[in-house]
Scaffold this motif. Sequence first.
Motif, mmCIF file in Angstrom:
data_model
loop_
_atom_site.group_PDB
_atom_site.id
_atom_site.type_symbol
_atom_site.label_atom_id
_atom_site.label_comp_id
_atom_site.label_asym_id
_atom_site.label_seq_id
_atom_site.Cartn_x
_atom_site.Cartn_y
_atom_site.Cartn_z
ATOM 1 N N ALA A 57 0.812 -1.215 0.000
ATOM 2 C CA ALA A 57 0.000 0.000 0.000
ATOM 3 C C ALA A 57 0.849 1.270 0.000
ATOM 4 O O ALA A 57 0.411 2.299 -0.465
ATOM 5 C CB ALA A 57 -0.943 -0.004 1.201
ATOM 6 N N ASP A 58 2.073 1.210 0.546
ATOM 7 C CA ASP A 58 2.913 2.399 0.637
ATOM 8 C C ASP A 58 3.695 2.674 -0.639
ATOM 9 O O ASP A 58 4.338 3.710 -0.750
ATOM 10 C CB ASP A 58 3.902 2.258 1.800
ATOM 11 N N THR A 59 3.669 1.762 -1.580
ATOM 12 C CA THR A 59 4.429 1.923 -2.814
ATOM 13 C C THR A 59 3.735 2.928 -3.722
ATOM 14 O O THR A 59 2.562 2.767 -4.054
ATOM 15 C CB THR A 59 4.559 0.567 -3.550
ATOM 16 N N PRO A 60 4.439 3.989 -4.113
ATOM 17 C CA PRO A 60 3.822 4.963 -5.026
ATOM 18 C C PRO A 60 3.406 4.300 -6.336
ATOM 19 O O PRO A 60 4.119 3.438 -6.862
ATOM 20 C CB PRO A 60 4.931 5.986 -5.261
ATOM 21 N N ILE A 61 2.265 4.706 -6.839
ATOM 22 C CA ILE A 61 1.721 4.104 -8.051
ATOM 23 C C ILE A 61 1.816 5.078 -9.226
ATOM 24 O O ILE A 61 1.604 6.283 -9.065
ATOM 25 C CB ILE A 61 0.270 3.628 -7.849
ATOM 26 N N VAL A 62 2.158 4.532 -10.368
ATOM 27 C CA VAL A 62 2.180 5.274 -11.624
ATOM 28 C C VAL A 62 1.178 4.613 -12.552
ATOM 29 O O VAL A 62 1.256 3.411 -12.808
ATOM 30 C CB VAL A 62 3.591 5.266 -12.257
ATOM 31 N N TYR A 63 0.212 5.386 -12.994
ATOM 32 C CA TYR A 63 -0.732 4.894 -13.985
ATOM 33 C C TYR A 63 -0.055 4.934 -15.356
ATOM 34 O O TYR A 63 0.606 5.920 -15.680
ATOM 35 C CB TYR A 63 -1.992 5.760 -14.042
ATOM 36 N N VAL A 94 -9.921 9.809 -20.168
ATOM 37 C CA VAL A 94 -10.239 10.987 -19.352
ATOM 38 C C VAL A 94 -10.611 10.550 -17.936
ATOM 39 O O VAL A 94 -10.094 11.093 -16.946
ATOM 40 C CB VAL A 94 -11.370 11.816 -19.992
ATOM 41 N N ASP A 95 -11.478 9.552 -17.817
ATOM 42 C CA ASP A 95 -11.880 9.062 -16.494
ATOM 43 C C ASP A 95 -10.679 8.546 -15.704
ATOM 44 O O ASP A 95 -10.572 8.786 -14.497
ATOM 45 C CB ASP A 95 -12.923 7.949 -16.625
ATOM 46 N N TRP A 96 -9.779 7.835 -16.361
ATOM 47 C CA TRP A 96 -8.609 7.282 -15.681
ATOM 48 C C TRP A 96 -7.646 8.383 -15.243
ATOM 49 O O TRP A 96 -7.005 8.259 -14.198
ATOM 50 C CB TRP A 96 -7.908 6.253 -16.549
ATOM 51 N N ASN A 113 -5.621 11.158 -10.374
ATOM 52 C CA ASN A 113 -5.537 12.359 -9.548
ATOM 53 C C ASN A 113 -6.211 12.141 -8.194
ATOM 54 O O ASN A 113 -5.630 12.425 -7.150
ATOM 55 C CB ASN A 113 -6.171 13.532 -10.286
ATOM 56 N N ALA A 114 -7.422 11.617 -8.218
ATOM 57 C CA ALA A 114 -8.178 11.397 -6.979
ATOM 58 C C ALA A 114 -7.508 10.357 -6.096
ATOM 59 O O ALA A 114 -7.592 10.445 -4.868
ATOM 60 C CB ALA A 114 -9.608 10.974 -7.305
ATOM 61 N N GLY A 115 -6.840 9.389 -6.716
ATOM 62 C CA GLY A 115 -6.196 8.311 -5.968
ATOM 63 C C GLY A 115 -4.792 8.624 -5.504
ATOM 64 O O GLY A 115 -4.137 7.782 -4.893
ATOM 65 N N GLY A 116 -4.306 9.808 -5.813
ATOM 66 C CA GLY A 116 -2.982 10.198 -5.338
ATOM 67 C C GLY A 116 -1.828 9.536 -6.063
ATOM 68 O O GLY A 116 -0.774 9.299 -5.464
ATOM 69 N N ALA A 117 -2.002 9.232 -7.334
ATOM 70 C CA ALA A 117 -0.916 8.632 -8.103
ATOM 71 C C ALA A 117 0.299 9.551 -8.123
ATOM 72 O O ALA A 117 0.172 10.780 -8.039
ATOM 73 C CB ALA A 117 -1.375 8.352 -9.537
ATOM 74 N N LYS A 118 1.468 8.961 -8.207
ATOM 75 C CA LYS A 118 2.708 9.737 -8.302
ATOM 76 C C LYS A 118 2.811 10.420 -9.655
ATOM 77 O O LYS A 118 3.276 11.560 -9.761
ATOM 78 C CB LYS A 118 3.917 8.828 -8.082
ATOM 79 N N ALA A 119 2.378 9.723 -10.705
ATOM 80 C CA ALA A 119 2.452 10.258 -12.066
ATOM 81 C C ALA A 119 1.577 9.407 -12.966
ATOM 82 O O ALA A 119 1.115 8.333 -12.574
ATOM 83 C CB ALA A 119 3.894 10.248 -12.577
ATOM 84 N N VAL A 120 1.375 9.918 -14.174
ATOM 85 C CA VAL A 120 0.696 9.167 -15.236
ATOM 86 C C VAL A 120 1.613 9.172 -16.450
ATOM 87 O O VAL A 120 2.138 10.218 -16.833
ATOM 88 C CB VAL A 120 -0.654 9.806 -15.628
ATOM 89 N N ILE A 121 1.807 7.996 -17.006
ATOM 90 C CA ILE A 121 2.470 7.854 -18.300
ATOM 91 C C ILE A 121 1.352 7.621 -19.298
ATOM 92 O O ILE A 121 0.548 6.705 -19.132
ATOM 93 C CB ILE A 121 3.467 6.683 -18.290
ATOM 94 N N ILE A 164 -5.790 18.276 -13.704
ATOM 95 C CA ILE A 164 -5.338 17.448 -12.582
ATOM 96 C C ILE A 164 -3.980 17.916 -12.074
ATOM 97 O O ILE A 164 -3.215 18.572 -12.787
ATOM 98 C CB ILE A 164 -5.317 15.951 -12.948
ATOM 99 N N ALA A 165 -3.681 17.551 -10.842
ATOM 100 C CA ALA A 165 -2.405 17.925 -10.231
ATOM 101 C C ALA A 165 -1.300 16.908 -10.500
ATOM 102 O O ALA A 165 -0.120 17.235 -10.382
ATOM 103 C CB ALA A 165 -2.597 18.096 -8.717
ATOM 104 N N VAL A 166 -1.665 15.699 -10.851
ATOM 105 C CA VAL A 166 -0.687 14.634 -11.096
ATOM 106 C C VAL A 166 0.086 14.936 -12.385
ATOM 107 O O VAL A 166 -0.520 15.232 -13.415
ATOM 108 C CB VAL A 166 -1.406 13.265 -11.220
ATOM 109 N N PRO A 167 1.425 14.861 -12.346
ATOM 110 C CA PRO A 167 2.182 15.095 -13.575
ATOM 111 C C PRO A 167 1.945 13.974 -14.592
ATOM 112 O O PRO A 167 1.891 12.801 -14.237
ATOM 113 C CB PRO A 167 3.638 15.127 -13.114
ATOM 114 N N VAL A 168 1.813 14.373 -15.850
ATOM 115 C CA VAL A 168 1.590 13.427 -16.947
ATOM 116 C C VAL A 168 2.799 13.470 -17.864
ATOM 117 O O VAL A 168 3.253 14.551 -18.266
ATOM 118 C CB VAL A 168 0.310 13.773 -17.727
#
Length: 146
Positions: free
Chosen positions: A2-8, A61-63, A68-76, A96-100
């Motif tokens: 759970a503590d591992t940062p996630i990247v979509y 768009v939904d993802w 963003n809502a899930g606190g992802a570290k980033a999106v590729i 969104i605030a998450v960097p893409v």
Amino acid sequence: MADTPIVYVLNGPNLNLLGMREPEIYGHETLDDIADRLEDHAREIGLSVDMRQSNHEGHLVDWLHEANAGGAKAVILNAGAFTHTSIALHDAIKAIAVPVIEVHLSNPHKREEFRHQSFVGRAAKGTIAGFGPLSYVLALDAAAKL
């Protein structure tokens, strides 16, 4: 973990056909091959990945909103052809605030003129393109540094 940062890692239209579709441009690796490579590399650098693909713009768009809502570290994001057409994806990235990080297997600037425009790239933190499947790994390394 759970503590591992996630990247979509989001993939757009026709990327489900990797390995079969125009291998002279996109190579012979499938999206599953790329996912396996990314999962292995993510573990090595202390991240986890959530890799998805859709041929439908609204899912992407939904993802982005979900990341963003899930606190992802980033999106590729490899938006495929939506890269060149989607103001909706541009606006979602800006919202969104998450960097893409925009990613492409091929180098769009070495291809047809219409591929030179990127609405995604205008909103993304950065772009990595032209390195085949390695583009995704380089983007994951960039995400780890953000």
